[in-house]
Design a protein around this motif. Structure first.
Motif, mmCIF file in Angstrom:
data_model
loop_
_atom_site.group_PDB
_atom_site.id
_atom_site.type_symbol
_atom_site.label_atom_id
_atom_site.label_comp_id
_atom_site.label_asym_id
_atom_site.label_seq_id
_atom_site.Cartn_x
_atom_site.Cartn_y
_atom_site.Cartn_z
ATOM 1 N N PRO A 46 0.811 -1.225 0.000
ATOM 2 C CA PRO A 46 0.000 0.000 0.000
ATOM 3 C C PRO A 46 0.845 1.276 0.000
ATOM 4 O O PRO A 46 0.411 2.304 -0.525
ATOM 5 N N ASP A 47 2.046 1.218 0.573
ATOM 6 C CA ASP A 47 2.914 2.397 0.572
ATOM 7 C C ASP A 47 3.461 2.707 -0.816
ATOM 8 O O ASP A 47 4.019 3.777 -1.036
ATOM 9 N N ALA A 48 3.317 1.775 -1.768
ATOM 10 C CA ALA A 48 3.814 1.971 -3.132
ATOM 11 C C ALA A 48 2.720 2.488 -4.069
ATOM 12 O O ALA A 48 2.902 2.535 -5.276
ATOM 13 N N VAL A 49 1.571 2.889 -3.503
ATOM 14 C CA VAL A 49 0.440 3.354 -4.305
ATOM 15 C C VAL A 49 0.260 4.861 -4.119
ATOM 16 O O VAL A 49 0.278 5.361 -2.994
ATOM 17 N N VAL A 59 -6.424 9.333 -10.615
ATOM 18 C CA VAL A 59 -5.312 8.532 -11.114
ATOM 19 C C VAL A 59 -4.742 7.732 -9.944
ATOM 20 O O VAL A 59 -4.406 8.299 -8.907
ATOM 21 N N VAL A 60 -4.670 6.417 -10.125
ATOM 22 C CA VAL A 60 -4.065 5.527 -9.138
ATOM 23 C C VAL A 60 -2.857 4.898 -9.819
ATOM 24 O O VAL A 60 -2.978 4.314 -10.900
ATOM 25 N N SER A 61 -1.682 5.049 -9.204
ATOM 26 C CA SER A 61 -0.460 4.514 -9.812
ATOM 27 C C SER A 61 0.423 3.907 -8.734
ATOM 28 O O SER A 61 0.219 4.118 -7.549
ATOM 29 N N GLY A 62 1.416 3.158 -9.181
ATOM 30 C CA GLY A 62 2.345 2.536 -8.252
ATOM 31 C C GLY A 62 3.158 1.471 -8.949
ATOM 32 O O GLY A 62 3.327 1.502 -10.170
ATOM 33 N N VAL A 63 3.624 0.508 -8.151
ATOM 34 C CA VAL A 63 4.462 -0.549 -8.708
ATOM 35 C C VAL A 63 4.237 -1.847 -7.934
ATOM 36 O O VAL A 63 4.019 -1.823 -6.728
ATOM 37 N N ARG A 64 4.227 -2.960 -8.667
ATOM 38 C CA ARG A 64 4.213 -4.286 -8.042
ATOM 39 C C ARG A 64 5.547 -4.935 -8.415
ATOM 40 O O ARG A 64 5.850 -5.157 -9.590
ATOM 41 N N GLU A 65 6.357 -5.185 -7.394
ATOM 42 C CA GLU A 65 7.696 -5.733 -7.604
ATOM 43 C C GLU A 65 7.640 -7.246 -7.790
ATOM 44 O O GLU A 65 6.931 -7.931 -7.061
#
Length: 118
Positions: A46-49, A59-65
Protein backbone atom coordinates in the motif's frame (compact mmCIF):
# COMPACT_ATOMS: atom_id res chain seq x y z
CA UNK A 1 8.32 -28.93 -33.11
CA UNK A 2 7.10 -30.15 -29.73
CA UNK A 3 3.99 -27.95 -29.56
CA UNK A 4 5.50 -26.03 -26.63
CA UNK A 5 6.36 -22.38 -27.00
CA UNK A 6 8.96 -20.38 -25.16
CA UNK A 7 7.85 -17.21 -23.33
CA UNK A 8 9.42 -14.87 -25.89
CA UNK A 9 7.17 -16.50 -28.53
CA UNK A 10 4.00 -15.61 -26.62
CA UNK A 11 2.73 -12.20 -27.72
CA UNK A 12 1.86 -10.81 -24.25
CA UNK A 13 5.35 -11.64 -22.94
CA UNK A 14 7.38 -10.50 -25.93
CA UNK A 15 8.68 -6.98 -26.48
CA UNK A 16 9.02 -4.10 -24.07
CA UNK A 17 6.41 -4.11 -21.33
CA UNK A 18 5.04 -0.91 -19.88
CA UNK A 19 3.44 -2.35 -16.76
CA UNK A 20 -0.20 -3.27 -16.35
CA UNK A 21 -3.63 -1.77 -15.71
CA UNK A 22 -5.50 -3.05 -12.63
CA UNK A 23 -9.19 -3.95 -12.93
CA UNK A 24 -11.67 -1.44 -11.50
CA UNK A 25 -15.33 -1.15 -10.45
CA UNK A 26 -16.96 2.22 -9.80
CA UNK A 27 -20.45 2.94 -8.48
CA UNK A 28 -22.35 5.89 -6.97
CA UNK A 29 -24.46 6.13 -3.84
CA UNK A 30 -26.93 8.93 -3.09
CA UNK A 31 -26.92 8.80 0.71
CA UNK A 32 -24.23 9.91 1.19
CA UNK A 33 -23.48 11.23 -2.32
CA UNK A 34 -20.23 9.38 -3.04
CA UNK A 35 -18.46 7.53 -5.78
CA UNK A 36 -16.98 4.22 -4.70
CA UNK A 37 -13.97 3.00 -6.64
CA UNK A 38 -12.64 -0.52 -6.10
CA UNK A 39 -9.33 -1.59 -7.66
CA UNK A 40 -7.68 -5.02 -7.69
CA UNK A 41 -4.12 -4.56 -6.39
CA UNK A 42 -3.06 -7.95 -4.98
CA UNK A 43 0.56 -8.26 -3.94
CA UNK A 44 1.12 -4.52 -3.93
CA UNK A 45 2.55 -2.71 -0.92
CA UNK A 46 0.00 0.00 0.00
CA UNK A 47 2.91 2.40 0.57
CA UNK A 48 3.81 1.97 -3.13
CA UNK A 49 0.44 3.35 -4.31
CA UNK A 50 -0.19 7.00 -5.20
CA UNK A 51 -3.71 8.44 -5.53
CA UNK A 52 -4.37 11.80 -7.19
CA UNK A 53 -7.90 13.19 -7.52
CA UNK A 54 -8.65 16.43 -9.30
CA UNK A 55 -11.90 17.81 -10.74
CA UNK A 56 -13.62 14.80 -12.29
CA UNK A 57 -10.50 12.63 -12.69
CA UNK A 58 -8.73 10.10 -10.55
CA UNK A 59 -5.31 8.53 -11.11
CA UNK A 60 -4.07 5.53 -9.14
CA UNK A 61 -0.46 4.51 -9.81
CA UNK A 62 2.34 2.54 -8.25
CA UNK A 63 4.46 -0.55 -8.71
CA UNK A 64 4.21 -4.29 -8.04
CA UNK A 65 7.70 -5.73 -7.60
CA UNK A 66 8.51 -9.19 -8.95
CA UNK A 67 9.93 -11.41 -6.21
CA UNK A 68 13.38 -12.83 -6.93
CA UNK A 69 13.69 -16.07 -4.95
CA UNK A 70 17.28 -17.28 -4.73
CA UNK A 71 17.96 -20.07 -7.21
CA UNK A 72 14.52 -19.87 -8.84
CA UNK A 73 14.10 -20.91 -12.47
CA UNK A 74 10.66 -19.84 -13.66
CA UNK A 75 8.66 -22.38 -15.65
CA UNK A 76 5.56 -20.24 -16.10
CA UNK A 77 5.12 -16.47 -15.88
CA UNK A 78 1.61 -15.03 -16.01
CA UNK A 79 1.39 -12.48 -13.19
CA UNK A 80 2.03 -8.96 -14.38
CA UNK A 81 4.61 -6.93 -12.47
CA UNK A 82 6.09 -3.48 -12.81
CA UNK A 83 4.61 -0.01 -12.86
CA UNK A 84 0.90 0.52 -13.21
CA UNK A 85 -1.32 3.52 -13.74
CA UNK A 86 -5.10 3.57 -13.88
CA UNK A 87 -6.88 6.75 -14.98
CA UNK A 88 -10.56 6.91 -14.12
CA UNK A 89 -12.94 9.60 -15.38
CA UNK A 90 -15.53 10.06 -12.63
CA UNK A 91 -17.92 12.19 -14.75
CA UNK A 92 -18.92 14.18 -11.66
CA UNK A 93 -17.28 16.99 -9.74
CA UNK A 94 -15.77 15.50 -6.58
CA UNK A 95 -14.28 16.82 -3.36
CA UNK A 96 -10.69 15.69 -3.99
CA UNK A 97 -9.56 16.79 -0.52
CA UNK A 98 -11.98 14.42 1.22
CA UNK A 99 -11.21 11.10 -0.50
CA UNK A 100 -10.85 8.20 1.94
CA UNK A 101 -9.16 4.90 1.18
CA UNK A 102 -8.88 1.41 2.63
CA UNK A 103 -6.72 -1.48 1.46
CA UNK A 104 -7.73 -4.97 2.47
CA UNK A 105 -6.94 -8.39 0.98
CA UNK A 106 -5.46 -6.85 -2.16
CA UNK A 107 -8.42 -4.58 -2.84
CA UNK A 108 -8.13 -0.78 -2.73
CA UNK A 109 -11.42 0.97 -1.96
CA UNK A 110 -11.76 4.72 -2.47
CA UNK A 111 -14.75 6.70 -1.26
CA UNK A 112 -14.94 9.96 -3.18
CA UNK A 113 -17.50 12.56 -2.03
CA UNK A 114 -19.49 14.18 -4.84
CA UNK A 115 -19.79 17.97 -4.67
CA UNK A 116 -23.35 19.05 -4.26
CA UNK A 117 -24.22 22.00 -6.50
CA UNK A 118 -26.95 24.21 -5.16
Amino acid sequence: MTGRRELWEVRRFSGVRGGFEPQCDCYRTDDPPELHVLLELPGIDPDAVQIVASGTGLVVSGVRERPHPAGARYRQVEIEYGRFERRIELAEDVDADSVTSTYEKGMLRLEVPVREHR
